[in-house]
Design an enzyme around this catalytic site. Structure first.
Site, PDB file in Angstrom:
ATOM      1  N   SER A  11      10.975  59.269  55.430  1.00  0.00           N
ATOM      2  CA  SER A  11      11.519  60.867  55.796  1.00  0.00           C
ATOM      3  C   SER A  11      10.503  61.600  56.269  1.00  0.00           C
ATOM      4  O   SER A  11       9.437  61.917  55.552  1.00  0.00           O
ATOM      5  CB  SER A  11      11.877  60.606  54.675  1.00  0.00           C
ATOM      6  OG  SER A  11      12.558  62.076  54.033  1.00  0.00           O
ATOM      7  N   LYS A  27       7.222  58.717  49.830  1.00  0.00           N
ATOM      8  CA  LYS A  27       7.322  58.101  51.457  1.00  0.00           C
ATOM      9  C   LYS A  27       5.915  59.177  51.939  1.00  0.00           C
ATOM     10  O   LYS A  27       6.185  58.350  53.064  1.00  0.00           O
ATOM     11  CB  LYS A  27       8.876  59.603  51.743  1.00  0.00           C
ATOM     12  CG  LYS A  27      10.448  58.855  51.568  1.00  0.00           C
ATOM     13  CD  LYS A  27      10.529  57.697  52.260  1.00  0.00           C
ATOM     14  CE  LYS A  27      11.760  57.384  52.238  1.00  0.00           C
ATOM     15  NZ  LYS A  27      11.996  55.828  52.848  1.00  0.00           N
ATOM     16  N   TYR A  36      10.866  60.772  45.243  1.00  0.00           N
ATOM     17  CA  TYR A  36      11.127  60.607  46.313  1.00  0.00           C
ATOM     18  C   TYR A  36      10.342  60.714  47.906  1.00  0.00           C
ATOM     19  O   TYR A  36       9.688  60.288  48.937  1.00  0.00           O
ATOM     20  CB  TYR A  36      12.681  60.956  47.341  1.00  0.00           C
ATOM     21  CG  TYR A  36      13.264  60.366  48.682  1.00  0.00           C
ATOM     22  CD1 TYR A  36      13.486  58.624  48.265  1.00  0.00           C
ATOM     23  CD2 TYR A  36      12.650  61.015  49.411  1.00  0.00           C
ATOM     24  CE1 TYR A  36      14.467  58.515  49.583  1.00  0.00           C
ATOM     25  CE2 TYR A  36      13.132  60.712  51.039  1.00  0.00           C
ATOM     26  CZ  TYR A  36      14.122  59.304  50.944  1.00  0.00           C
ATOM     27  OH  TYR A  36      14.858  58.648  51.859  1.00  0.00           O
TER      28      TYR A  36
END
Length: 326
Positions: free
Chosen positions: A185, A214, A210
Site C-alpha cells: 500500500s 505494508k 496496517y
C-alpha cells in the site's frame, strides 16, 4: 546510454510529479494519465497452462487480480477465509471469463497451523505453482490476535504469507518462471521499520499497524528476492493506488466518503499485479512497483531503512514464521 525523446521525457516527468503528489498519482486520475502511454500488455493466453494463487480473493483487489489472471489463461486458485464468499467470487469470475478454470481453497492466512494444512493440500493438488499474489489484508479498529497470539495485521500481512511462500517453495521452484507478488500500500510510505512488531510498547492504531506491516512487505521483498533467486523465483512488491473496494469502504468510511469519486476501480488497482505476473521478460526481482513502473521505496530522497534494524526485524519474523536460516 538510452536517450529519451522529448515526448518520453515529458511523460516521465508528468509520471513522477503525479506519483509524488499522491492525490493525482494514486487516484483514477493517475491511472488514466499513465495508461495511455503504456506499451501493449501481456497478450491473451500469456498465462495459458500456468497456475496462479491469489490470497484474499473473495472480493475487491483480490478478486479483480484473479479475474485478470484468468483472462490471460491462468488456472486460478482463490485462497479465502469464507467459503460462501469464495464460491460467489468464483462464479462471478466464471461469468466474466466463461472459459476460466477457478478453484477455491479455504485458509485463514493469519493462522500458521492453517497455513501448514493449506500448503500440504495445495502441494498435492498443484505440484507446480507459477504465480502467488499475497493480497489478503485486514485493518482492525482494535488490537486483536491470531490463533498463535500474534497481532493480527502482522500475522495476516507478514507472518502467514512468509510461511505459505516457504511451504510452497518447492512448487514455485518447479515453475519455469515463478513470480511472488506482495500487494502492499502507498500507506507504507508513512511508517518506518519498527521493532515494536506486536504493539507491546506503543498505543495501538489500526492504520499505523496496517502501514507498518505494508512497509515490511516492501522491505522483505528485497530479502526474499535474494533468498529465492537460486530457485528461479522472482519476488515483487507493488501498491495499487486508491481503489474502491469493500475493505476501504468498511475500514476507512470517512476516506471513502471524501475521496470516493477519485477512487480507482478494483480492476485498475489490480492492473500492475496482473502485469507483473505475466509481462515478458520478467521484471527485475526485489523491486517496488506502481502503475507498471518501478517506484522508490521511500517518499523522500535520501531516506532508507536502517540495515541493522531491518535484519533484526527480518530475523524475528522469519523465525516466528518458521523459515529456516538458509
Amino acid at each position: 546510454m538510452m536517450i529519451l525523446s522529448a515526448r518520453e521525457l515529458c511523460a516521465t516527468l508528468l509520471d513522477t510529479v503525479a506519483d509524488r503528489s499522491v492525490l493525482i498519482g494514486y487516484s483514477r486520475l493517475g491511472y488514466r494519465l499513465r495508461h495511455r502511454s503504456w506499451a501493449p500488455g501481456p497478450p491473451p493466453g500469456a498465462l495459458a497452462g500456468r497456475t496462479a494463487l491469489v490470497t484474499g480473493a473473495s472480493s475487491g483487489l483480490g478478486q479483480a487480480t484473479a479475474e485478470g489472471l484468468a483472462r490471460l489463461g491462468a488456472r486460478v486458485i482463490l485462497l479465502v477465509r469464507n467459503e460462501e464468499r469464495g464460491l460467489r467470487a468464483r462464479e462471478e469470475i466464471r461469468r466474466a471469463v466463461p472459459e476460466s478454470e477457478v478453484d477455491v481453497e479455504l485458509c485463514d492466512i493469519a493462522d500458521l497451523s492453517a497455513v501448514d494444512g493449506c500448503a500440504a493440500r495445495l502441494t498435492t493438488r498443484h505440484p507446480v505453482l507459477d504465480v502467488m499474489v499475497h493480497n489478503a489484508g485486514v485493518l482492525p479498529a482494535q488490537r486483536s490476535e491470531s490463533a498463535q497470539g500474534h497481532e493480527l495485521t502482522l500475522a495476516t500481512h507478514v507472518l502467514g504469507p512468509l510461511r505459505l511462500t516457504e511451504r510452497l517453495r518447492p512448487a514455485l521452484a518447479g515453475s519455469r518462471d515463478a513470480r511472488v507478488l506482495w500487494m502492499s500500500s502507498g500507506g507504507m510510505y508513512t511508517q518506518p521499520i519498527t521493532e515494536d512488531l506486536e504493539f507491546r510498547e506503543s498505543r495501538y492504531r489500526g492504520a499505523v499497524a496496517y502501514s507498518r506491516t505494508k512497509r515490511l512487505q516492501v522491505a522483505f521483498a528485497g530479502l526474499l528476492a535474494r533468498r529465492y533467486a537460486p530457485d528461479g523465483i522472482g519476488v515483487h512488491s507493488l501498491h495499487p493506488g486508491w481503489a474502491d473496494t469493500p475493505g476501504v469502504a468498511d475500514s476507512l468510511p470517512g476516506f471513502h466518503r471524501v475521496i470516493g469519486p477519485l477512487l480507482r476501480t478494483p480492476a485498475e488497482g489490480a492492473d500492475t499485479a496482473v502485469w507483473l505476473a505475466a509481462t515478458s521478460p520478467a521484471p527485475e526481482s526485489g523491486r517496488f512497483w506502481h502503475d507498471r513502473r518501478q517506484r522508490p521505496t521511500h517518499y523522500l530522497p535520501g531516506q532508507h531503512d536502517d540495515p541493522a534494524r531491518l535484519q533484526r526485524v527480518w530475523a524475528r519474523c522469519a523465525h516466528t514464521a518458521g523459515l529456516d536460516d538458509r
